[in-house]
Design a protein around this motif. Structure first.
Motif, PDB file in Angstrom:
ATOM      1  N   ARG A   3      53.134  63.642 -43.004  1.00 18.50           N
ATOM      2  CA  ARG A   3      52.680  63.113 -44.280  1.00 18.50           C
ATOM      3  C   ARG A   3      53.937  63.011 -45.135  1.00 18.50           C
ATOM      4  NH1 ARG A   3      51.263  65.605 -49.234  1.00 18.50           N
ATOM      5  NH2 ARG A   3      49.457  64.671 -50.260  1.00 18.50           N
ATOM      6  N   ASP A  29      49.350  61.121 -43.243  1.00 15.24           N
ATOM      7  CA  ASP A  29      49.656  61.229 -41.826  1.00 15.24           C
ATOM      8  C   ASP A  29      48.902  60.165 -41.022  1.00 15.24           C
ATOM      9  OD1 ASP A  29      50.569  62.222 -39.448  1.00 15.24           O
ATOM     10  OD2 ASP A  29      48.913  63.650 -39.261  1.00 15.24           O
ATOM     11  N   VAL A 156      57.752  59.554 -37.280  1.00 20.39           N
ATOM     12  CA  VAL A 156      57.591  58.440 -38.211  1.00 20.39           C
ATOM     13  C   VAL A 156      58.279  57.196 -37.652  1.00 20.39           C
ATOM     14  CG1 VAL A 156      58.109  57.606 -40.545  1.00 20.39           C
ATOM     15  CG2 VAL A 156      57.591  60.027 -40.183  1.00 20.39           C
ATOM     16  N   THR A 188      52.689  57.973 -38.107  1.00 24.90           N
ATOM     17  CA  THR A 188      52.878  57.340 -39.407  1.00 24.90           C
ATOM     18  C   THR A 188      53.804  56.130 -39.271  1.00 24.90           C
ATOM     19  OG1 THR A 188      52.723  59.566 -40.285  1.00 24.90           O
ATOM     20  CG2 THR A 188      53.444  57.845 -41.804  1.00 24.90           C
TER      21      THR A 188
END
Lengths: 366, 360
Positions: A3, A29, A156, A188
């Motif tokens: 997140r 997330d 990510v 993400t």
């Protein structure tokens, strides 16, 4: 899993240019967030700050609540795909894909398996894997760059306009692929683009940026249907929203006057809103696909204008309509025979599709 | 002034860039050259501008043979895709440069530059340097420099390709306005189907150095004479369903059978049925026309429209439907699709030539 939180992030270049100003933003997330805006709006700088490639002048970046601001890109477990893909031209495609896994103590069988999985996910034809990366077309090159990102399984994924330099066919194919990946990989995704259709198609949430600031951050449908400002209304949509300066006139009913034309409107909140602003003037916003057009005057289609140009774009036509001397709006519809260039037409705006803005372009609401 | 190309060939090394091109660009008409990367668009434009000499064939400008004439004798203004502004000069001087070369008097230069700058909405930027401009503004300066020369023919090589989407949308309007106001002959290369449709009156579809077909833009879009055009000229891409002709005038495939009006049947009777995404829709029970079923694969909202992708048949081929943006069937939902037979176009599987239309 990550997140991402940006807290009051500001980036100043050369002590004077504020590329990003006091940006606050939370990316949940496993969500896909598109940073959307024109050149120079700060979207790429924001992404580079998330990546750790730029250090914010002020503010903090948090991953899962942990402050990562001082960490370098290599310490953040992120993978980036750029507008101009980086591949090693002297290595084969297979070697390019396997490279991020080298030196991690993995045995060659595991590496082979991971590469094969990525090749399948990206639908890369098996017979090109031994070719040198220098000899491949731009679409495949971008696929290899994406493959190098996903093979590492980072927390990510960051994409910086990955489709901008591709032709229409390659762009459509890769768009589908990225969309599919974003669902399948379950990580993400942050995706930077200037193309509203890419953002609409891909994002769970769109962050619209302008002049270094976040101007709206919400679900694609909300951003599209309920823009906070005339800028957002214009920037999203193909073409963007129409804006008409209007004046409210009250008799028994309420009327909006647009140039020489006026039409009845039943927006109960409008009166209250304008009174609160101490004005009778506002900007009416209406999307081209919601404008009604008729060759004859009829209920709901009472504003007279003339069709000055019919723009044919394949599956749809855009009617350019002039109202009075100065106002020009666009209506988008299925190609139809009853509206021709030079013809007198009548347009209407359904009450529930009208958005009202202040004269300086901020949405009015209770 | 019109431009005419006859049997133009050009090779670079052993690779043919243009392989016998006949093309006509009528007087005061906006013509787009549309094709994928590598089709030969740039080479064609450079030959018209006089920057390349063809290996064989002829180039006529305004009725005169200009095949070997240098650029300055042709009255053609050429705006390249990769434009280069002079970084040390202001915007004004960049635009004025072609007029200075032609030794225009200073007052005339000022007037012309202002006129073009106002037209392209860059008149407030005239004192700036190129580095202080955004990409879109730089592109406009390059276009202004091309327009200021007052030629009778303007040649543009994908001028909007590297610009932001929204700037492209605005600039489309500007190009049309320019042509309508000044009425020159415009020849414009692009790989973007929406741009080609929006801008041009006439279109030339180019592929592999050859003209696939040409004609009135709407006509070519609505009824291409070649499968290549049908499948490449349009967004989203057209749908294609393979099948064959049975008992004279019936097209049959795994999804449906339909009567058709054929102009010629290929020897092997194998044809493909094609239709545009805007001509097929999700329909209810009362729809009259050709109906088939499938399962929703993806719904892609792209702005004011959605594209619904539906898997059909045993092999799970994809049908694309261009629908309104509020059309949102659920994933994996079973849906019924409908289309009027007259909207179907049939092409030979063998060579892609036009075979006929649906309906009778």
């Amino acid at each position: 899993m990550a997140r991402i939180e940006l807290q009051r992030v500001t980036k100043v270049f050369n002590r004077t240019v504020e590329a990003v100003k006091e940006l606050n933003m939370v990316i949940d997330d496993k969500k896909v967030v598109c940073l959307l805006g024109p050149s120079g709006c700060g979207k790429t700088t924001t992404m580079r700050i998330i990546a750790g490639l730029e250090e914010p002048t002020r503010g903090r970046v948090l991953f899962d609540g942990e402050d990562v601001t001082p960490l370098r890109a290599s310490e953040r477990d992120v993978a980036m795909v750029f507008q101009f893909p980086t591949v090693y031209p002297h290595l084969s495609l297979y070697e390019n894909l396997a490279l991020p896994l080298c030196g991690k103590g993995l045995d060659s069988a595991t590496i082979r398996k991971r590469v094969e999985l990525v090749v399948e996910q990206l639908k890369i034809p098996g017979n090109v894997l031994q070719r040198k990366a220098s000899s491949i077309d731009p679409g495949l090159r971008q696929k290899i760059a994406i493959g190098r990102a996903i093979i590492r399984k980072p927390k990510v994924f960051l994409f910086d306009e990955p489709l901008t330099n591709l032709d229409a066919t390659a762009r459509a194919e890769l768009m589908g692929l990225i969309k599919h990946l974003s669902r399948e990989v379950g990580q993400t995704f942050v995706y930077v683009t200037h193309d509203q259709s890419e953002a609409m198609s891909l994002a769970d949430k769109i962050a619209v940026m302008k002049d270094g600031q976040l101007v709206q951050y919400d679900d694609p449908d909300i951003v599209y249907e309920f823009p906070e400002s005339t800028f957002v209304g214009w920037f999203l949509g193909n073409p963007g929203m129409n804006f008409l300066r209007a004046k409210v006139e009250e008799e028994k009913q309420m009327y909006l006057r647009i140039g020489p034309e006026r039409f009845e409107i039943t927006l109960p909140a409008l009166q209250y809103l304008l009174r609160k602003q101490c004005t009778s003037e506002c900007v009416v916003g209406i999307r081209p696909e919601y404008v009604l057009v008729s060759p004859t005057r009829r209920e709901g289609c009472s504003i007279e204008g003339s069709c000055i140009f019919v723009e044919f774009i394949g599956g749809r036509e855009i009617f350019h309509i002039r109202i009075g001397e100065e106002i020009e709006i666009r209506a988008k519809a299925f190609p139809r025979e009853d509206i021709q260039e030079g013809q007198r037409v009548f347009v209407g705006f359904p009450d529930d599709k009208i958005r009202i803005f202040s004269l300086d372009g901020i949405v009015l609401r209770d | 002034m019109e431009v005419l190309l006859k049997a133009v060939r050009k090779k670079f090394g052993v690779i043919p860039a243009l392989d016998g091109v006949d093309a006509e660009f009528p007087h005061q008409t906006f013509t787009c050259i549309y094709g994928p990367p590598g089709a030969g668009k740039s080479t064609l434009l450079r030959i018209i501008a006089g920057l390349e000499v063809p290996d064989s064939g002829e180039v006529f400008v305004g009725g005169k043979d200009m095949t070997f004439a240098p650029p300055k004798e042709r009255n053609v203004s050429y705006i390249a895709q990769e434009f280069a502004l002079y970084p040390h000069m202001s915007v004004f001087q960049n635009i004025a440069y072609p007029l200075r070369l032609r030794k225009y008097p200073e007052a005339a230069i000022r007037e012309k530059v202002l006129q073009v700058a106002r037209f392209l909405k860059i008149d407030k930027l005239l004192d700036r340097r190129p580095v202080q401009l955004s990409g879109g503004e730089q592109q406009r300066v390059a276009i202004a420099r091309g327009l200021v020369k007052e030629s009778s023919i303007y040649v543009f090589d994908e001028p909007l390709t590297n610009l932001d989407y929204k700037i492209r949308e605005d600039m489309r309007g500007e190009f049309r306005r320019f042509q309508r106001e000044f009425g020159q002959t415009i020849i414009y290369a692009t790989g973007d189907p929406v741009e080609a449709l929006s801008l041009s009156e006439r279109i030339i579809i180019l592929n592999g150095g050859k003209v696939v077909e040409s004609g009135d833009t709407r006509q070519v879009y609505r009824q291409p004479v070649n499968l290549f055009t049908m499948m490449h000229f349009g967004f989203p891409q057209a749908n294609v369903v393979p099948g064959e002709i049975i008992s004279g005038d019936i097209f049959s495939c795994s999804l449906f059978s339909v009567k058709c009006a054929l102009v010629g049947i290929p020897r092997d009777k194998k044809v493909v049925c094609t239709f545009r995404p805007e001509d097929v829709a999700l329909v209810g029970e009362d729809f009259r026309g050709v109906v088939f079923v499938g399962r929703v694969f993806v719904v892609d909202v792209i702005g004011s429209e959605s594209v619904v992708y539906v898997r059909v048949g045993e092999n799970g081929e994809i049908i694309r439907i261009l629908a309104e943006r509020n059309c949102r069937p659920g994933l994996d939902e079973n849906v019924k699709m409908g289309i009027q037979p007259e909207k179907m176009l049939f092409y030979s599987s063998l060579d892609g030539s036009f075979v006929g239309k649906g309906g009778s």
